[in-house]
Every structure is written in structure tokens, then in C-alpha cells.
Design a protein around this motif. Structure first.
Motif, PDB file in Angstrom:
ATOM      1  N   ARG A  93      -2.822   0.595  -8.898  1.00  0.00           N
ATOM      2  CA  ARG A  93      -4.136   0.347  -8.283  1.00  0.00           C
ATOM      3  C   ARG A  93      -4.102  -0.899  -7.405  1.00  0.00           C
ATOM      4  O   ARG A  93      -4.578  -0.902  -6.276  1.00  0.00           O
ATOM      5  CB  ARG A  93      -5.211   0.201  -9.371  1.00  0.00           C
ATOM      6  CG  ARG A  93      -6.634   0.076  -8.827  1.00  0.00           C
ATOM      7  CD  ARG A  93      -7.634  -0.270  -9.902  1.00  0.00           C
ATOM      8  NE  ARG A  93      -7.445  -1.597 -10.476  1.00  0.00           N
ATOM      9  CZ  ARG A  93      -7.729  -2.753  -9.850  1.00  0.00           C
ATOM     10  NH1 ARG A  93      -8.193  -2.730  -8.625  1.00  0.00           N
ATOM     11  NH2 ARG A  93      -7.534  -3.906 -10.451  1.00  0.00           N
ATOM     12  N   ARG A  94      -3.466  -1.948  -7.915  1.00  0.00           N
ATOM     13  CA  ARG A  94      -3.429  -3.211  -7.181  1.00  0.00           C
ATOM     14  C   ARG A  94      -2.472  -3.159  -5.993  1.00  0.00           C
ATOM     15  O   ARG A  94      -2.718  -3.788  -4.971  1.00  0.00           O
ATOM     16  CB  ARG A  94      -3.104  -4.347  -8.140  1.00  0.00           C
ATOM     17  CG  ARG A  94      -4.329  -4.574  -9.073  1.00  0.00           C
ATOM     18  CD  ARG A  94      -4.083  -5.436 -10.244  1.00  0.00           C
ATOM     19  NE  ARG A  94      -3.771  -6.819  -9.896  1.00  0.00           N
ATOM     20  CZ  ARG A  94      -3.550  -7.767 -10.809  1.00  0.00           C
ATOM     21  NH1 ARG A  94      -3.631  -7.478 -12.095  1.00  0.00           N
ATOM     22  NH2 ARG A  94      -3.270  -8.971 -10.434  1.00  0.00           N
ATOM     23  N   ARG A  97       1.698   6.158  -7.013  1.00  0.00           N
ATOM     24  CA  ARG A  97       0.559   6.985  -7.443  1.00  0.00           C
ATOM     25  C   ARG A  97       1.019   8.421  -7.666  1.00  0.00           C
ATOM     26  O   ARG A  97       0.649   9.061  -8.648  1.00  0.00           O
ATOM     27  CB  ARG A  97      -0.565   6.924  -6.404  1.00  0.00           C
ATOM     28  CG  ARG A  97      -1.691   7.930  -6.602  1.00  0.00           C
ATOM     29  CD  ARG A  97      -2.589   7.653  -7.769  1.00  0.00           C
ATOM     30  NE  ARG A  97      -3.219   6.356  -7.590  1.00  0.00           N
ATOM     31  CZ  ARG A  97      -3.704   5.627  -8.585  1.00  0.00           C
ATOM     32  NH1 ARG A  97      -3.643   6.088  -9.821  1.00  0.00           N
ATOM     33  NH2 ARG A  97      -4.242   4.459  -8.381  1.00  0.00           N
ATOM     34  N   GLU A  99      -2.584  -0.010 -13.616  1.00  0.00           N
ATOM     35  CA  GLU A  99      -3.158  -1.216 -13.007  1.00  0.00           C
ATOM     36  C   GLU A  99      -2.276  -1.713 -11.861  1.00  0.00           C
ATOM     37  O   GLU A  99      -2.775  -2.089 -10.801  1.00  0.00           O
ATOM     38  CB  GLU A  99      -3.320  -2.318 -14.066  1.00  0.00           C
ATOM     39  CG  GLU A  99      -3.876  -3.615 -13.541  1.00  0.00           C
ATOM     40  CD  GLU A  99      -5.306  -3.530 -13.026  1.00  0.00           C
ATOM     41  OE1 GLU A  99      -5.733  -4.499 -12.367  1.00  0.00           O
ATOM     42  OE2 GLU A  99      -6.001  -2.517 -13.255  1.00  0.00           O
ATOM     43  N   GLU A 109      -2.004  -0.419  -4.245  1.00  0.00           N
ATOM     44  CA  GLU A 109      -2.762   0.356  -3.261  1.00  0.00           C
ATOM     45  C   GLU A 109      -3.800  -0.495  -2.536  1.00  0.00           C
ATOM     46  O   GLU A 109      -4.132  -0.223  -1.389  1.00  0.00           O
ATOM     47  CB  GLU A 109      -3.449   1.546  -3.937  1.00  0.00           C
ATOM     48  CG  GLU A 109      -2.484   2.635  -4.342  1.00  0.00           C
ATOM     49  CD  GLU A 109      -3.144   3.763  -5.103  1.00  0.00           C
ATOM     50  OE1 GLU A 109      -2.761   4.917  -4.860  1.00  0.00           O
ATOM     51  OE2 GLU A 109      -4.029   3.503  -5.942  1.00  0.00           O
ATOM     52  N   SER A 110      -4.281  -1.537  -3.200  1.00  0.00           N
ATOM     53  CA  SER A 110      -5.257  -2.418  -2.539  1.00  0.00           C
ATOM     54  C   SER A 110      -4.560  -3.491  -1.703  1.00  0.00           C
ATOM     55  O   SER A 110      -5.220  -4.311  -1.076  1.00  0.00           O
ATOM     56  CB  SER A 110      -6.184  -3.058  -3.577  1.00  0.00           C
ATOM     57  OG  SER A 110      -5.479  -4.002  -4.353  1.00  0.00           O
ATOM     58  N   GLY A 111      -3.202  -3.514  -1.710  1.00  0.00           N
ATOM     59  CA  GLY A 111      -2.456  -4.419  -0.850  1.00  0.00           C
ATOM     60  C   GLY A 111      -1.973  -5.693  -1.508  1.00  0.00           C
ATOM     61  O   GLY A 111      -1.497  -6.605  -0.830  1.00  0.00           O
ATOM     62  N   GLU A 112      -2.050  -5.760  -2.830  1.00  0.00           N
ATOM     63  CA  GLU A 112      -1.622  -6.974  -3.534  1.00  0.00           C
ATOM     64  C   GLU A 112      -0.106  -7.156  -3.449  1.00  0.00           C
ATOM     65  O   GLU A 112       0.645  -6.187  -3.440  1.00  0.00           O
ATOM     66  CB  GLU A 112      -2.072  -6.912  -4.992  1.00  0.00           C
ATOM     67  CG  GLU A 112      -2.357  -8.279  -5.555  1.00  0.00           C
ATOM     68  CD  GLU A 112      -3.138  -8.222  -6.858  1.00  0.00           C
ATOM     69  OE1 GLU A 112      -2.707  -8.903  -7.797  1.00  0.00           O
ATOM     70  OE2 GLU A 112      -4.153  -7.503  -6.920  1.00  0.00           O
ATOM     71  N   GLY A 122       2.362   1.572  -3.331  1.00  0.00           N
ATOM     72  CA  GLY A 122       1.318   2.035  -4.253  1.00  0.00           C
ATOM     73  C   GLY A 122       1.080   3.535  -4.145  1.00  0.00           C
ATOM     74  O   GLY A 122       0.942   4.227  -5.155  1.00  0.00           O
ATOM     75  N   ARG A 123       1.029   4.049  -2.906  1.00  0.00           N
ATOM     76  CA  ARG A 123       0.837   5.504  -2.716  1.00  0.00           C
ATOM     77  C   ARG A 123       2.008   6.276  -3.305  1.00  0.00           C
ATOM     78  O   ARG A 123       1.828   7.313  -3.941  1.00  0.00           O
ATOM     79  CB  ARG A 123       0.688   5.824  -1.226  1.00  0.00           C
ATOM     80  CG  ARG A 123      -0.661   5.466  -0.642  1.00  0.00           C
ATOM     81  CD  ARG A 123      -0.844   6.023   0.762  1.00  0.00           C
ATOM     82  NE  ARG A 123       0.162   5.546   1.708  1.00  0.00           N
ATOM     83  CZ  ARG A 123       0.090   4.417   2.412  1.00  0.00           C
ATOM     84  NH1 ARG A 123      -0.963   3.635   2.279  1.00  0.00           N
ATOM     85  NH2 ARG A 123       1.048   4.084   3.254  1.00  0.00           N
ATOM     86  N   ARG A 171       0.832  -1.212   0.000  1.00  0.00           N
ATOM     87  CA  ARG A 171       0.000   0.000   0.000  1.00  0.00           C
ATOM     88  C   ARG A 171       0.865   1.260   0.000  1.00  0.00           C
ATOM     89  O   ARG A 171       0.587   2.221  -0.701  1.00  0.00           O
ATOM     90  CB  ARG A 171      -0.946  -0.020   1.189  1.00  0.00           C
ATOM     91  CG  ARG A 171      -2.050  -1.043   1.040  1.00  0.00           C
ATOM     92  CD  ARG A 171      -2.951  -1.076   2.280  1.00  0.00           C
ATOM     93  NE  ARG A 171      -3.948  -2.109   2.138  1.00  0.00           N
ATOM     94  CZ  ARG A 171      -3.780  -3.380   2.498  1.00  0.00           C
ATOM     95  NH1 ARG A 171      -2.652  -3.769   3.041  1.00  0.00           N
ATOM     96  NH2 ARG A 171      -4.751  -4.258   2.332  1.00  0.00           N
TER      97      ARG A 171
END
Length: 173
Positions: free
Chosen positions: A117-118, A98, A114, A120-123, A94-95, A91
Motif C-alpha cells: 500500500r505504501r 500488488r 502495508e 503504491e502511494s510512492g513511499e 508497488g503495482r 509506485r
């Protein structure tokens, strides 16, 4: 006798080497901390004059306002110091990414959007790397944009400056 600076990306450290002759100017010494690490010659900051950066079509950050990019890099520097580069929180990564893609705007490839985004969702970043290909900027199959982002992330961390002055002769094989 010139002093040359070399950067080690593996341990994010700058080293200084004294060359006793100009014949050593094209040589690359071994890393003092680990002979397996590769060093890259750098121009000392005090020697940089003007804006010598060349923009290329492969650079997704080409044409972006330098002031805006500098502000972003300063803002992200503290975030980078908190980022565990060996086991980053997806995350947080991801931030971070971003912010980079927001600066890139419409130059951001859909695959990178993509990935962000993933993350940021913790993937898991390793699963994303399996799906989207290597994120290693030195790998030939790496997308050039991913490579540029990875280089930018690495360069956002200020390198550690080794205070020692090494004799080039002792470190060249």
C-alpha cells in the motif's frame, strides 16, 4: 564430459562450465564477470522432467494454481524488464507486488499488505525497509514471506545466457 550451468543472481546471468572429470561435479566456480559474485548450480532446462517442485509450509505460494501463477509470471515478465532494479519507482514496484499479493490472497501477511500500500502511494522503499526490516532474502532477520516475494521478483526476470563455454578448471579456486 558434463556441462554444468551456474546462475549468478547479482548480474542475472547463466554460465556454462565444462567439467573434464566427474570429480568437479560438486565444485562451484567463480563468476567469470566478477569473482566477488557467488554462483548457484542450476539444472539445465532440457533436463527438467515432470513437476519436481516441493511445496513447504514456509512458501506463501504453495497450493496456488500453477496455471494461474504461470500466467501471472508471463504477464509480469515485460513489467520486470521495464523495472529499474537499482532505483525502482516505488509506485511501479508497488503495482508489481500488488499482483503477487493478489495471487497469495489470504496468505498475504498484514505487514506485506502495508508495504505494498505504501509503495503504491510512492513511499521510499529504503524507509520501508528500515521500518519493516531487511528485504534481503539471505538475511536471517528477513520475514520468510518477504524473502519469497523477493526471490519471485528476481526469478521473474529471465536471466541472460552467456554464450561462452568455460573450462571448470580455470574458474575453481
Amino acid at each position: 564430459m558434463p556441462i554444468y550451468e551456474f546462475y549468478c543472481p547479482q548480474n542475472n546471468t547463466l554460465y556454462q562450465f565444462l567439467a573434464r572429470s566427474f570429480a568437479e561435479r560438486d565444485q562451484v566456480p567463480q563468476c567469470p564477470d566478477n569473482a566477488a559474485f557467488r554462483l548457484e548450480k542450476r539444472v539445465s532446462q532440457f533436463a527438467v522432467i515432470g513437476k519436481a517442485r516441493e511445496e513447504s509450509e514456509d512458501d506463501p505460494f504453495a497450493g496456488i494454481d500453477e496455471g494461474r501463477m504461470e500466467n501471472l509470471m508471463n504477464e509480469m515478465e515485460s513489467e520486470m524488464s521495464a523495472l529499474d532494479t537499482d532505483h525502482p519507482d516505488p509506485r511501479q514496484l508497488g503495482r508489481f507486488m500488488r499482483k503477487l499479493t493478489d495471487v497469495m490472497g489470504d496468505k498475504t501477511p498484514p505487514e506485506l499488505r502495508e508495504v505494498v500500500r505504501r509503495l503504491e502511494s510512492g513511499e521510499d522503499p529504503e524507509k520501508l525497509e528500515e521500518q519493516f526490516g531487511s528485504f534481503d532474502e539471505n538475511s536471517p532477520e528477513t520475514d520468510p514471506v518477504f524473502a519469497q516475494v523477493k526471490k519471485l521478483i528476481r526469478s521473474a526476470r529471465q536471466p541472460i545466457r552467456d554464450p561462452k563455454l568455460y573450462d571448470m578448471r580455470d574458474w575453481v579456486k
